[in-house]
Design an enzyme around this catalytic site. Structure first.
Site, PDB file in Angstrom:
ATOM      1  N   TRP A  32       1.035  -1.244   0.037  1.00  0.00           N
ATOM      2  CA  TRP A  32       0.137   0.083   0.070  1.00  0.00           C
ATOM      3  C   TRP A  32       0.814   1.309  -0.025  1.00  0.00           C
ATOM      4  CZ3 TRP A  32      -3.467  -3.027  -1.130  1.00  0.00           C
ATOM      5  CH2 TRP A  32      -3.877  -4.305  -0.180  1.00  0.00           C
ATOM      6  N   ILE A  33       1.992   1.486  -0.663  1.00  0.00           N
ATOM      7  CA  ILE A  33       2.862   2.465  -0.971  1.00  0.00           C
ATOM      8  C   ILE A  33       2.401   3.267  -2.031  1.00  0.00           C
ATOM      9  CG2 ILE A  33       5.037   3.403  -1.064  1.00  0.00           C
ATOM     10  CD1 ILE A  33       4.532   1.649   1.427  1.00  0.00           C
ATOM     11  N   SER A  34       1.878   4.759  -1.772  1.00  0.00           N
ATOM     12  CA  SER A  34       1.658   5.234  -2.605  1.00  0.00           C
ATOM     13  C   SER A  34       2.406   6.074  -3.366  1.00  0.00           C
ATOM     14  CB  SER A  34       0.830   6.686  -1.924  1.00  0.00           C
ATOM     15  OG  SER A  34      -0.442   6.391  -1.271  1.00  0.00           O
ATOM     16  N   GLU A 246      -3.779   7.222   7.146  1.00  0.00           N
ATOM     17  CA  GLU A 246      -3.081   7.884   8.046  1.00  0.00           C
ATOM     18  C   GLU A 246      -3.570   7.540   9.452  1.00  0.00           C
ATOM     19  OE1 GLU A 246      -0.653   9.719   7.399  1.00  0.00           O
ATOM     20  OE2 GLU A 246      -0.812  10.526   5.391  1.00  0.00           O
ATOM     21  N   GLY A 247      -4.072   6.293   9.620  1.00  0.00           N
ATOM     22  CA  GLY A 247      -4.698   5.713  11.026  1.00  0.00           C
ATOM     23  C   GLY A 247      -6.154   5.584  10.759  1.00  0.00           C
ATOM     24  N   ASN A 249      -9.961   5.354  11.402  1.00  0.00           N
ATOM     25  CA  ASN A 249     -10.656   6.101  12.179  1.00  0.00           C
ATOM     26  C   ASN A 249     -10.978   5.357  13.729  1.00  0.00           C
ATOM     27  OD1 ASN A 249     -10.499   8.100  10.594  1.00  0.00           O
ATOM     28  ND2 ASN A 249     -12.778   8.397  10.398  1.00  0.00           N
ATOM     29  N   ASP A 250     -11.305   4.218  13.294  1.00  0.00           N
ATOM     30  CA  ASP A 250     -11.581   2.987  14.520  1.00  0.00           C
ATOM     31  C   ASP A 250     -10.446   3.223  15.411  1.00  0.00           C
ATOM     32  OD1 ASP A 250     -14.146   1.448  13.077  1.00  0.00           O
ATOM     33  OD2 ASP A 250     -12.306   1.917  11.792  1.00  0.00           O
TER      34      ASP A 250
END
Length: 437
Positions: A32-34, A246-247, A249-250
């Protein structure tokens, strides 16, 4: 230069110093590297053996600048994603990559600190991006409901439409206010703002998702089509990722509640020690605070515009309720709240976090509206209405969340646990037999 941030938690990539001490030998990878398919420069976090004071070594995360030209850096095929298709997302692999020792960022074992600073900046960027997306959705929706006629009326004249429009406006204003507050803190040189950044990221991504969904709904069938010019289906797909990266929400909700609870726990622990040690002034101050707890209210009302004093009093009131709830949780559950086992009281922690997010949001809108009203412009009157509506709705939500925390409905919690266990053990729906027709 494009810098790619590799995940800092649960890291398996390793970097060990070479025999000659001139390089770190990096092995590992990350998914998952943008922009990882074409980036030339990466920020990589990897486990490194760090010497301790007693002479032993312990693995700690360190940060490195890695260039593709070092050799051994490869990337996979681009992922097929729901949205943000303009971003190239791949797996990146490191095979015996020689990283010069001078490319270590900071010191060995300080990678977590570096990652936190980078994530804070990223979590600031998300609210900023979300405000633009929401504004786009609102403008297109206003254009549609102002011109579309049904049952002899413009859509904008119907109560349900008005409620959705007002909700969209409030959510945008709240998110933008959080962006202004965060930007102001950063401009002043504040470095400890990870809690506020996490709250901003959660609030912004949740608000943007709801605003976009309402925009689609108010467009009816055309909201699902790309020909409208709004292209909500694309906006919706792009926005969905903001609730995850970026983390998630949960997880960030737990971070918000645990960080606040740990701070409160330390305060209560120190208070107990002071009282036990004969600190009568501390004890008296605590009794006075609990008995005559109006100082927070008077302090807050003195900071806002006179037209917002009633709203400030409401905020001060729920802040007091919030503090009592957190204290009660710590007293009742102790390590179940701030201990290692984060799964113990997540039912309560997520509701505490939602209350905290609403409280921070209310403070942000009060600050912004105070500034606007002090300028005596037409915008101030308009913003005052937004603040009034938001604080009415937010205080109601906060009290509902806190009442659910205080109620401690163990029966409800157990039912949730049982049903989730049942559905997983049955590999789907819990029904074991078809209904006879």
């Amino acid at each position: 230069m494009r810098t790619i941030i590799l995940h800092y938690m649960s890291i398996r990539s390793r970097a060990e110093l070479s025999a000659d001490g001139k390089h770190y030998i990096l092995n590992g990878g990350k998914c998952w590297i943008s922009n990882g398919g074409f980036a030339q420069i990466f920020t990589v976090f990897a486990q490194t053996p760090v010497k301790q004071a007693d002479g032993s070594t312990k693995d700690k995360v360190s940060a490195f600048i890695v260039e593709r030209d070092f050799g051994g850096v490869t990337s996979g095929q681009g992922e097929k994603k729901m949205g943000i298709k303009g971003s190239n997302t791949v797996e990146v692999h490191f095979d015996n990559v020689k990283v010069p020792v001078e490319n270590l960022i900071g010191k060995e074992g300080e990678g977590f600190k570096v990652a936190m600073n980078i994530l804070n900046n990223g979590r600031f960027g998300i609210p900023a991006a979300c405000t633009g997306a929401m504004k786009h959705c609102i403008m297109k929706t206003v254009e549609h409901v102002s011109s579309r006629t049904q049952f002899g009326k413009k859509l904008m004249e119907f109560g349900d439409v008005q409620e959705k429009l007002a909700d969209m406006l409030v959510r945008h204003y709240v998110t933008e206010s959080i962006v202004y507050m965060l930007a102001g803190s950063m401009d002043k040189g504040v470095t400890d703002y990870q809690l506020e950044a996490a709250i901003g990221k959660i609030a912004a991504s949740d608000n943007a998702w709801i605003v976009c969904d309402n925009a689609i709904q108010l467009h009816g069938g055309m909201g699902f089509m790309t020909e409208t010019g709004l292209e909500d289906t694309r906006v919706l797909r792009d926005l969905r990722i903001f609730k995850i990266f970026e983390g998630a929400n949960d997880v960030l909700r737990l971070f918000v509640s645990l960080t606040g609870s740990q701070h409160a726990g330390k305060h209560l622990q120190q208070l107990a020690m002071d009282i036990k040690g004969g600190g009568f002034s501390t004890l008296f101050g605590e009794v006075k605070r609990r008995t005559f707890g109006d100082s927070a209210s008077s302090e807050l009302t003195s900071l806002v515009h006179s037209d917002l004093k009633n709203q400030a009093n409401e905020v001060a009131s729920v802040i007091k309720e919030f503090g009592k709830t957190v204290e009660s949780l710590l007293t009742k559950h102790r390590k179940g709240i701030i201990g290692v086992k984060l799964n113990d009281r997540q039912y309560e922690l997520t509701r505490v976090a939602d209350a905290a997010i609403d409280i921070y949001s209310m403070v942000c809108v009060l600050s912004r509206a105070t500034y606007s009203l002090s300028k005596s412009g037409a915008s101030g009157t308009h913003e005052k209405k937004i603040v009034e509506l938001f604080i009415r709705q937010a205080t109601r939500r906060i009290r509902q969340n806190l009442s659910r925390v205080n109620a401690g409905d163990e029966t409800e919690i157990q039912l949730i646990k049982d049903l989730s266990k049942d559905v997983c053990s049955n590999h789907g729906l819990c029904r074991q037999h078809p209904i006879d027709v």
